[in-house]
Write a protein that holds these residues in place. Structure first.
Motif, mmCIF file in Angstrom:
data_model
loop_
_atom_site.group_PDB
_atom_site.id
_atom_site.type_symbol
_atom_site.label_atom_id
_atom_site.label_comp_id
_atom_site.label_asym_id
_atom_site.label_seq_id
_atom_site.Cartn_x
_atom_site.Cartn_y
_atom_site.Cartn_z
ATOM 1 N N ILE A 7 28.495 10.136 30.815
ATOM 2 C CA ILE A 7 29.878 9.949 30.718
ATOM 3 C C ILE A 7 30.302 9.528 29.344
ATOM 4 N N SER A 8 31.193 10.294 28.854
ATOM 5 C CA SER A 8 31.633 9.799 27.466
ATOM 6 C C SER A 8 33.305 9.446 27.344
ATOM 7 N N ILE A 9 33.914 8.542 26.605
ATOM 8 C CA ILE A 9 35.127 8.126 26.607
ATOM 9 C C ILE A 9 35.627 8.484 25.110
ATOM 10 N N LEU A 10 36.630 9.257 25.054
ATOM 11 C CA LEU A 10 37.223 9.524 23.842
ATOM 12 C C LEU A 10 38.982 9.035 23.803
ATOM 13 N N ALA A 11 39.058 8.696 22.542
ATOM 14 C CA ALA A 11 40.753 8.437 22.536
ATOM 15 C C ALA A 11 41.343 9.199 21.458
ATOM 16 N N ALA A 12 41.925 10.422 21.945
ATOM 17 C CA ALA A 12 42.192 11.622 21.226
ATOM 18 C C ALA A 12 43.082 11.270 19.849
ATOM 19 N N SER A 13 43.633 10.109 19.844
ATOM 20 C CA SER A 13 44.624 9.718 18.685
ATOM 21 C C SER A 13 43.910 8.873 17.868
ATOM 22 N N ASN A 14 42.562 8.509 18.046
ATOM 23 C CA ASN A 14 42.065 7.583 17.035
ATOM 24 C C ASN A 14 41.526 8.279 16.084
ATOM 25 N N ALA B 152 38.481 15.339 31.912
ATOM 26 C CA ALA B 152 39.750 14.918 32.310
ATOM 27 C C ALA B 152 40.492 14.106 31.369
ATOM 28 N N LYS B 153 41.899 14.098 31.465
ATOM 29 C CA LYS B 153 42.582 13.340 30.347
ATOM 30 C C LYS B 153 43.416 12.466 31.166
ATOM 31 N N ILE C 115 40.102 8.760 36.092
ATOM 32 C CA ILE C 115 40.047 7.788 34.930
ATOM 33 C C ILE C 115 41.107 6.666 35.263
ATOM 34 N N LYS C 116 40.648 5.608 35.078
ATOM 35 C CA LYS C 116 41.831 4.452 35.526
ATOM 36 C C LYS C 116 42.073 3.720 34.166
ATOM 37 N N ALA C 117 43.073 3.783 33.660
ATOM 38 C CA ALA C 117 43.629 3.242 32.373
ATOM 39 C C ALA C 117 45.221 3.095 32.805
ATOM 40 N N PRO C 118 45.877 2.157 31.959
ATOM 41 C CA PRO C 118 47.242 1.940 31.837
ATOM 42 C C PRO C 118 47.995 2.995 31.215
ATOM 43 N N GLY D 75 48.256 8.134 23.063
ATOM 44 C CA GLY D 75 47.311 9.370 23.028
ATOM 45 C C GLY D 75 46.568 9.639 24.187
ATOM 46 N N ASP D 76 45.824 10.714 24.441
ATOM 47 C CA ASP D 76 45.027 10.768 25.852
ATOM 48 C C ASP D 76 43.641 10.238 25.498
ATOM 49 N N VAL D 77 43.511 9.484 26.682
ATOM 50 C CA VAL D 77 41.885 9.089 26.871
ATOM 51 C C VAL D 77 41.381 10.309 27.634
ATOM 52 N N ILE D 78 40.173 10.643 27.039
ATOM 53 C CA ILE D 78 39.484 11.767 27.458
ATOM 54 C C ILE D 78 38.079 11.309 28.032
#
Lengths: 157, 283, 110
Positions: free
Chosen positions: A94-101, A144-145, A68-71, A129-132
């Motif tokens: 592939i899916s992208i989740l933002a855990a705190s949204n 992965a997160k 995962i590439k994220a800042p 939060g985590d990007v999952i």
């Protein structure tokens, strides 16, 4: 899994053209064209519900083969660049989740056979939060997160 | 809100009393000012090449630079360049167009802002665009956002690689006075928070305001117009000047007012030698 | 104003047998949770739900999005194959039935 593949296949063949033409002629509501949009997954309020709705299972396995590439710190929570890639063989989605949204499921990508498991987009994150990343391959679901800090800025925020 | 004030007040303990620039604007020459201003930043941020200062905070902060580079992969300002090109090529009602006012084409950044000796005023590029429109019977565009920003994006893109070279004509007392007014504006405290431009962007550059790192003032004029994620669209330099003034709780001046044109004149002069790289993306 | 142009800006580049496609779409991507500052009412949700990427008429990616994707959304994907001059197409459909598409030629070795 099979669902995902069939979706890609159908869209790719003449069916896609036919559906669009029918919508244009007013035969069916535009909403019907979007029948595959996974309402349940996107409306889920928790990560667990979203994963279940997306993959049909809650048996996930953490994998080091997902990148995962994220800042570390989001410059602006409204625009967080995220890339997910994986070296796992036979990735179909592939899916992208933002855990705190409020609704964690942000994006899912159904890949064709020749498509490389490497996608990028930009997402909104309300708070830290985590990007999952969720990677589906065969009948397995890997995750992965990575934590992204979102803070209120001084002049920029 | 309260927190902001506290955070900012802490920053502000570092006063403006340091001898970065002389007490009276007129005590030093523009050439001396460039030298002082530039070396202040190159000493404060050793290892950052001069040209890098055109990238704002991304010149000095690795974490935010990563996100910025990802965004620059396909920058949000790109559609505006295309729109600006169409506007440039769309004739006015009288059949003429921008090319009739800007004879050597859209790559105009190097020519602005400049001192107009006849009219005794600083002429900025947005001002020249609207004067061109009005001379051809068209309504002027709004200053801060919209079509003017798109036009500037196209003209800026075409000007990439040109070098900032603002001239304060020697022997012209009025030009020097305008420059000194801009300089005073930059170093004068204002607003309820009692901040000058220089408080944040010289003395405190590289420090945090809450989670934001304050960008160095050197190179501040090169990247305009800017797509700010906060704005969700493209805006002009004077829009940002106004925003900064509001953030220190001062009443902003109007875009293209004499105050902001003179400030632009001074601040752009400080970046002489740095390449124009607008349009650009910021948080 | 200017003539209607595509809401999608698109680039496709082939390198070492892999084509990378980058797309930037103009869309508000409203989540439905943002308030209109003047009226205090929620701005209705309005976002791209699906983005389809095609190469030579064959779908290579079907993307589903929520309003959690940023305003003026960006998508990048890659596929094996693709040669200079061949076409890549990207199209989107939003939750209100709006849609757009655009095509671009792959840039690669000639």
């Amino acid at each position: 899994m099979i669902d995902v593949k069939r979706r890609v296949f159908l869209k790719g063949s003449a069916a896609a053209g036919a559906v669009v033409a029918a919508a244009g002629a007013g035969l069916i509501a535009p909403q019907a064209v979007l029948a595959e949009w996974n309402e349940a997954a996107f409306r889920s309020k928790t990560v667990a519900d979203a994963i279940k709705a997306q993959t049909g299972t809650d048996a996930t396995e953490e994998s080091a083969d997902i990148k995962i590439k994220a800042p570390e710190i989001a410059e602006n929570g409204a625009v967080v660049p995220v890339s997910v890639s994986s070296s796992i063989a036979g990735v179909t989605a592939i899916s992208i989740l933002a855990a705190s949204n409020p609704s964690p499921m942000v994006a899912s990508f159904a890949l064709g056979e020749s498509t490389v498991a490497d996608v990028s987009t930009r997402i909104k994150m309300g708070k830290t939060g985590d990007v999952i990343a969720l990677v589906q391959a065969g009948d397995k679901v890997y995750t992965a997160k990575k934590e992204v800090k979102v803070t209120i800025g001084g002049c920029g925020g | 809100m309260k927190k902001t004030v506290v955070a900012i007040a802490i920053l502000c303990v570092v006063g403006l009393s340091s001898t970065v620039v002389a007490k009276n604007a007129a005590d030093t020459t523009p050439a001396q000012d460039i030298e002082t201003y530039r070396s202040y930043f190159t000493k404060k941020f050793p290892g950052v090449p001069l040209q890098e200062f055109s990238n704002g905070v991304y010149a000095i902060d690795k974490v935010s630079r990563d996100s910025w580079e990802a965004i620059e992969e396909f920058p949000p300002y790109e559609p505006f360049i295309e729109e600006g090109e169409e506007l440039w090529n769309t004739p006015f009602a009288n059949g003429k167009g921008y090319a009739d006012c800007f004879k050597d084409g859209p790559a105009q950044r190097k020519n602005y802002p400049h001192w107009d000796a006849k009219r005794k005023m600083v002429v900025t590029l947005p001002l020249a665009i609207n004067e061109c429109r009005e001379a051809n019977g068209e309504k002027p565009l709004k200053w801060k956002v919209g079509a003017i920003a798109s036009l500037l994006a196209y003209m800026g893109y075409e000007s990439r690689g040109q070098t900032t070279n603002v001239v304060i004509p020697e022997g012209d007392a009025d030009a020097l006075a305008a420059y000194n007014e801009g300089k005073s504006q930059y170093f004068s405290r204002r607003g309820q928070l009692n901040f000058a431009c220089a408080s944040c962007h010289m003395q405190s550059s590289g420090m945090h305001v809450r989670t934001d790192i304050l960008s160095p003032g050197l190179g501040h004029t090169t990247g305009w117009p800017v797509y700010r994620s906060k704005w969700g669209n493209l805006g002009t330099l004077h829009r940002r000047f106004g925003g900064c003034n509001k953030q220190v709780r001062a009443k902003p001046f109007k875009a293209q007012s004499k105050e902001y044109r003179n400030l632009e004149y001074f601040l752009t002069h400080m970046s002489n030698g740095i390449e124009f790289n607008g349009p650009s993306a910021r948080k | 104003m200017a003539k209607a142009k595509s809401s999608i800006k698109l680039r496709a580049k082939e390198k070492n047998g892999v084509t990378t496609v980058k797309a930037l779409m103009s869309h508000p991507m409203e989540t439905g949770q943002r308030k209109n500052k003047k009226t205090g009412e929620n701005i209705p949700e309005h976002f791209i739900q699906e983005v389809v990427g095609e190469y030579n008429g064959k779908v290579v990616i079907t993307t589903s999005w929520s309003g959690g994707v940023s305003k003026d959304p960006y998508l990048s994907f890659s596929f094996k194959g693709g040669a200079n001059g061949e076409m890549v197409k990207v199209s989107w459909t939003d939750n209100k039935g709006g849609s757009d598409s655009n095509e671009v030629k792959i840039k690669g070795k000639k």
